[in-house]
Design a protein around this motif. Structure first.
Motif, mmCIF file in Angstrom:
data_model
loop_
_atom_site.group_PDB
_atom_site.id
_atom_site.type_symbol
_atom_site.label_atom_id
_atom_site.label_comp_id
_atom_site.label_asym_id
_atom_site.label_seq_id
_atom_site.Cartn_x
_atom_site.Cartn_y
_atom_site.Cartn_z
ATOM 1 N N TYR A 177 0.846 -1.190 0.000
ATOM 2 C CA TYR A 177 0.000 0.000 0.000
ATOM 3 C C TYR A 177 0.876 1.232 0.000
ATOM 4 C CZ TYR A 177 -2.684 -3.732 2.175
ATOM 5 O OH TYR A 177 -3.244 -4.934 2.459
ATOM 6 N N HIS A 197 -2.696 -5.588 7.274
ATOM 7 C CA HIS A 197 -2.305 -4.258 7.732
ATOM 8 C C HIS A 197 -1.655 -4.387 9.091
ATOM 9 C CE1 HIS A 197 -4.449 -2.294 4.483
ATOM 10 N NE2 HIS A 197 -5.437 -3.147 4.701
ATOM 11 N N THR A 242 -5.363 0.268 10.004
ATOM 12 C CA THR A 242 -5.576 1.357 9.047
ATOM 13 C C THR A 242 -6.217 2.525 9.762
ATOM 14 O OG1 THR A 242 -7.766 0.566 8.476
ATOM 15 C CG2 THR A 242 -5.926 -0.224 7.111
ATOM 16 N N ASP A 291 -3.042 2.573 5.044
ATOM 17 C CA ASP A 291 -2.246 1.630 5.834
ATOM 18 C C ASP A 291 -1.357 2.383 6.821
ATOM 19 O OD1 ASP A 291 -1.241 -1.078 6.365
ATOM 20 O OD2 ASP A 291 0.651 -0.203 5.651
#
Lengths: 317, 315, 340
Positions: free
Chosen positions: B69, B87, B91, B97
């Motif tokens: 990301y 992640h 997030t 992210d």
């Protein structure tokens, strides 16, 4: 008699210390030094003995008076002459820890003057450094080491080699041994004496240790609060001191053996040395002098030659 | 030579001089810097600080590339996700992210810290050096010194927050403005330290000796003054960098620093404020943790450096 | 005379970056009532550390008394608690340090500093303590005491400050005064005054003085007995006459020879001791002076010499005094050495 290599005439060095106050660190001193001789200067703290040394080598600019080296007044020198003066007159410092740059190797330290005057380059320079190290009693291998790896006496030797590197003719030694241990002091003093003979050097030797000064000097000057009190040949000064301050100073030296205890009649000085910011009128020593007179408070006694080569500033003579 | 001595026990013969040779200096010859490195290596806290710092710097470079990301890529359907294998740090509310944003923020922090420290260094050394070297060199010298010192005093009196706010008004808020704002007043401290050091060193006998030997001013500065100040300058730097980093985070937190969408630990912490009560702890935790860790790393390492480099702290 | 203090096989080490320094390596000495013992040696020989140990003031955490006893009366100073030590210091042992500026509190009036010392250890009223403080100031030769009493240390000169320090040390009539280089920071004329003062006080109060110094002149002036230290050991000890007239250790001889003799008329060349003292990170196994000794023998390199006694007080630790050793005179005639 050989010629005077250095003459100073009525030299003064005053420092501004703020609040419009002035310290008269050196206040009107005259003397001369002959080629090849050693003049010792003794005095207690605050007497101005270090200041006079630094003024002579040119680290301080004299407030008044003349410093004449080899016939030329140093404040009148042109650039080239000044450089030559800086080379010929070197200084050995008191504190063997502060006088060597801790970040430089011994070889670089000694080569500093050689570089500054372009006296030698490359291999010849290297050779010269090695030679100087051996000359002062160290090993050529020491060139790659740092000052902190050496003892006080060895560092003082490095300082001497640094001064010798530019082939000076006159050396001002400002308390060169007072930071050293007794057994090491003698090593350094002997080295200085040997060098004087071999390199034909003239010394101004500043110290507070009277015994050592007597040992190394041909003549001795006694300073008190910025003024010279007495100047005579070493032997004469110790045997027939004229000035009451010299007398007191000599009587305060500890005896050299216990069996001599009590043989020296001690002249105890009352009170403390006055502050150089606010010195007494007339003779600066009068506040502690056992034979002070009314006249002493009024005028500073003249600096005069009472006997041959025996100078004194005292109303008694 | 010893033949004429009377007979005795072999032990009582004059000693062979070879016993005493090579004893003079047996330890290896270490330069100041080699010695300093040894001292730091022996200092646990300094080593921890150094390892942390290296990790932070390395991750700020490669960190964002370890996840698929980008720091600004939004995905509104994935807002406020907790930590997971997709992640790592969760997030934020816009589905960006956090891992990527944390390391992007680290870059900003380090750039600001290092850039403003370097500017401090250059201006500080120049001004402090000229001022200290000229002081006491005749009337002109003293005049230059007091002129420079007056400027320093004036700047010293201005609170940096005021300067920052003013600059933000005049210039566009952002990275460059921030660096300028921090440097305008920041170099003053360095200048004072350098001047003080020079004044002190100038009185040292080795500098007097160099002067007497006819060494040029330039050489005196480069060979005698600077090397002996490096320790203190470096130590000062390791303490100004974290100060600048903290200032950046603080100002960004207040909205005076870098502007969205650029990620910065300060802005991230600010964004997270509203979500704390909803249990999205990672939003605030990671930026706060990074600020603290960085401060700690710099200070621990700086303390170690100080012990190793500052001549006043011997033993 | 009765024994006041006895130190037996004292060892003190310091942990530093770089290793352990064995600063004091088995020192023994004693001092009787009313006596002045000078401990002489060069920097790093362990004389100051020895004094610190006797005062129970070896700096922690780096320094540590590793071995030995310091018997003060029937108490062993190395085993006393901090509180007990503090009681003894100031009441039974007085201390005078080299730098009078750092041993006085710059923010406190001189009088208060002396009075505090008195009140801490003696049950007196404030006024009585003040009277005593004034008397002490007079004793150490300070004039105009009423005015001086309420002045601060910076208003005193170096010599006057040292007098104040001595007054504080004397505040509780200590039996033992430890003076660590008390005149080193002072000018010659002031040094003479302070030495006279110490002698005078000793006569009046019959206290014992341990004088730590590097200056043989000071020793010749005031000491009754001398202990010469080198590289953490006492290499020779004896009465001051024995040490000066009949030194039995080449180091003592070297020290005496390396200072110029003012009382001799000729300018003789000084005889230095070559080299420098050993590294106490790794002290030599044999005699520590061997590497600098002009008479060193094989045995000196390998074994530390034992104590050789010459009189009640006089002993030296040197193999030359062993009867297997060649006499120094013979070595000189054999041409093996340069020392005269």
């Amino acid at each position: 008699m050989s010629e005077n290599v250095l003459e100073i005439h009525d030299v003064k060095k005053h420092f501004n210390v703020g609040n419009k106050q002035v310290v008269k660190s050196v206040d009107g001193i005259s003397f001369s030094i002959k080629k090849g001789e050693t003049l010792g200067i003794v005095g207690e703290s605050g007497s101005g003995k270090s200041t006079i040394g630094r003024t002579i080598v040119g680290l301080y600019e004299a407030t008044a008076g003349k410093v004449v080296f080899e016939g030329k007044e140093i404040s009148q020198l042109d650039r080239k002459e000044k450089r030559e003066f800086n080379r010929k007159m070197q200084m050995i410092f008191q504190d063997p820890h502060a006088s060597l740059n801790p970040r430089m190797r011994v070889g670089e330290i000694i080569a500093e003057g050689i570089d500054a005057y372009g006296l030698a380059k490359g291999k010849a320079k290297q050779e010269r450094v090695f030679q100087l190290l051996e000359r002062v009693g160290l090993h050529p291998d020491h060139a790659t080491r740092f000052p902190h790896e050496f003892s006080g006496g060895q560092r003082q030797r490095i300082g001497i080699a640094r001064a010798l590197a530019v082939q000076p003719s006159f050396i001002v030694a400002d308390e060169p041994i007072s930071a050293l241990d007794v057994s090491i002091q003698a090593q350094v003093v002997n080295l200085l004496e040997d060098l004087q003979k071999e390199e034909d050097l003239t010394y101004l030797f500043i110290a507070h240790d009277l015994a050592m000064v007597k040992h190394i000097s041909d003549r001795i000057g006694v300073m008190y609060l910025g003024k010279m009190m007495e100047l005579a040949e070493s032997q004469t000064l110790f045997q027939e001191p004229l000035h009451p301050y010299t007398n007191a100073l000599l009587s305060a030296i500890p005896v050299s053996a216990p069996k001599l205890r009590g043989t020296r009649e001690r002249i105890v000085l009352g009170g403390d040395p006055p502050s150089p910011i606010n010195p007494p009128s007339g003779c600066p020593f009068r506040t502690r002098c056992p034979s002070t007179m009314e006249r002493c408070a009024v005028v500073m006694p003249e600096w005069k030659e009472v006997k041959k080569d025996h100078w004194v500033a005292c109303h008694l003579y | 030579m010893t033949n004429s001595l009377p007979e005795t026990d072999a032990l009582f013969r004059p000693a062979n001089p070879a016993h005493f040779e090579n004893k003079q200096i047996s330890r290896p010859s270490l330069s100041f810097w080699q010695d300093a490195v040894l001292k730091i290596v022996k200092n646990k806290m300094a080593v921890i600080g150094f390892v942390l710092l290296t990790a932070i710097i390395v991750l700020s470079i490669i960190g964002p590339y370890l996840v698929p990301y980008s720091q600004s890529e939004q995905s509104l359907t994935e807002g406020n996700l907790p930590l997971s294998s997709d992640h790592w740090f969760g997030t934020d509310d816009l589905g960006r992210d956090m891992w990527a944003r944390i390391w992007a923020g680290a870059r900003i922090s380090l750039i600001i810290g290092i850039a403003s420290a370097l500017i401090d260094l250059v201006i500080g050394i120049t001004v402090g050096g000229v001022s200290g070297y000229m002081a006491g060199r005749g009337k002109t010298g003293d005049r230059i010194d007091s002129f420079l010192m007056r400027i320093v005093e004036v700047l010293y009196g201005i609170p940096y927050l005021l300067v920052v706010i003013l600059l933000m008004v005049i210039m566009e808020p952002g990275l460059v403005t921030m660096i300028i704002a921090l440097s305008i007043t920041g170099w003053v401290g360095m200048a004072r330290i350098v001047r003080g050091q020079i004044l002190q060193l100038k009185q040292q006998e080795f500098v007097l000796a160099a002067e007497k030997l006819g060494t040029s001013h330039g050489k005196i500065i480069i060979k005698h003054l600077l090397p002996n100040m490096m320790g203190i300058i470096i130590v000062t730097l390791t303490f100004t960098i974290p100060q600048a980093i903290f200032a950046e985070s603080f100002l960004s937190f207040l909205g005076l620093g870098v502007q969205a969408p650029t990620a910065s630990w300060g802005t991230m912490a600010n964004d997270a404020l509203g979500t704390i009560l909803s249990g999205h702890w990672w939003r605030l935790f990671f930026p706060a943790l990074m600020i603290s860790l960085t401060m700690f790393a710099f200070n621990a390492f700086g303390d170690g450096l100080q012990d190793a480099l500052d001549p006043r702290s011997k033993n | 005379m009765s024994r006041l203090l006895e130190v037996n096989d004292l060892k003190v080490s310091f942990r530093t970056y770089g290793g352990e320094i064995q600063a004091v390596r088995g020192v023994s000495f004693y001092i009787d009532e009313g006596e002045t013992l000078a401990i002489v040696g060069e920097s790093g020989c362990g004389k100051s550390v020895t004094a610190q140990a006797v005062m129970g003031m070896v700096p922690v955490p780096h320094g540590k008394v590793k071995n030995g006893q310091i018997l003060f009366g029937d108490r062993d100073i190395t085993k006393l608690s901090k509180k007990k030590l503090q009681q003894i210091r100031g009441s039974e042992i007085g201390m005078i340090f080299q730098d009078p500026m750092t041993s006085l509190n710059p923010t406190m009036k001189i009088g208060t500093q002396i009075r505090e010392g008195i009140l801490k250890h003696q049950k007196l009223s404030k006024n009585e303590a003040k009277e005593k403080a004034l008397e002490l100031l007079r004793l150490v030769g300070i004039s105009d005491v009423e005015k001086r009493y309420s002045q601060y240390p910076h208003e005193f000169s170096g010599g006057m400050r040292q007098r104040v320090v001595i007054a504080i040390a004397l505040a509780c009539d200590p039996k033992l005064i430890i003076a660590d280089e008390p005149t080193t920071a002072l000018d010659v004329t002031i040094q003479a005054q302070i030495l006279d003062l110490l002698k005078d006080i000793q006569k009046k109060r019959n206290s014992s003085i341990i004088l730590i110094t590097h200056d043989l002149g000071v020793v010749a002036e005031v000491a009754d007995r001398v202990a010469v230290m080198y590289a953490g050991v006492v290499v020779e000890s004896g009465t001051v006459d024995e040490i000066f007239e009949n030194p039995k250790h080449p180091y003592t001889l070297g020290l005496l020879k390396s200072v110029p003799n003012l009382d001799s008329p000729d300018k003789e060349r000084l005889i230095p001791i070559d080299g420098s003292p050993p590294d106490l990170f790794a002290p030599p196994t044999g005699c520590p002076f061997a590497a600098r000794c002009p008479f060193a023998m094989e045995v000196c390199v390998m074994h530390m010499p034992d104590k050789e006694t010459f009189s009640d007080h006089h002993y030296a630790k040197c193999w030359l005094n062993d009867n297997r050793a060649i006499k120094v005179e013979e070595m000189i005639t054999a041409g093996s050495e340069q020392l005269v």
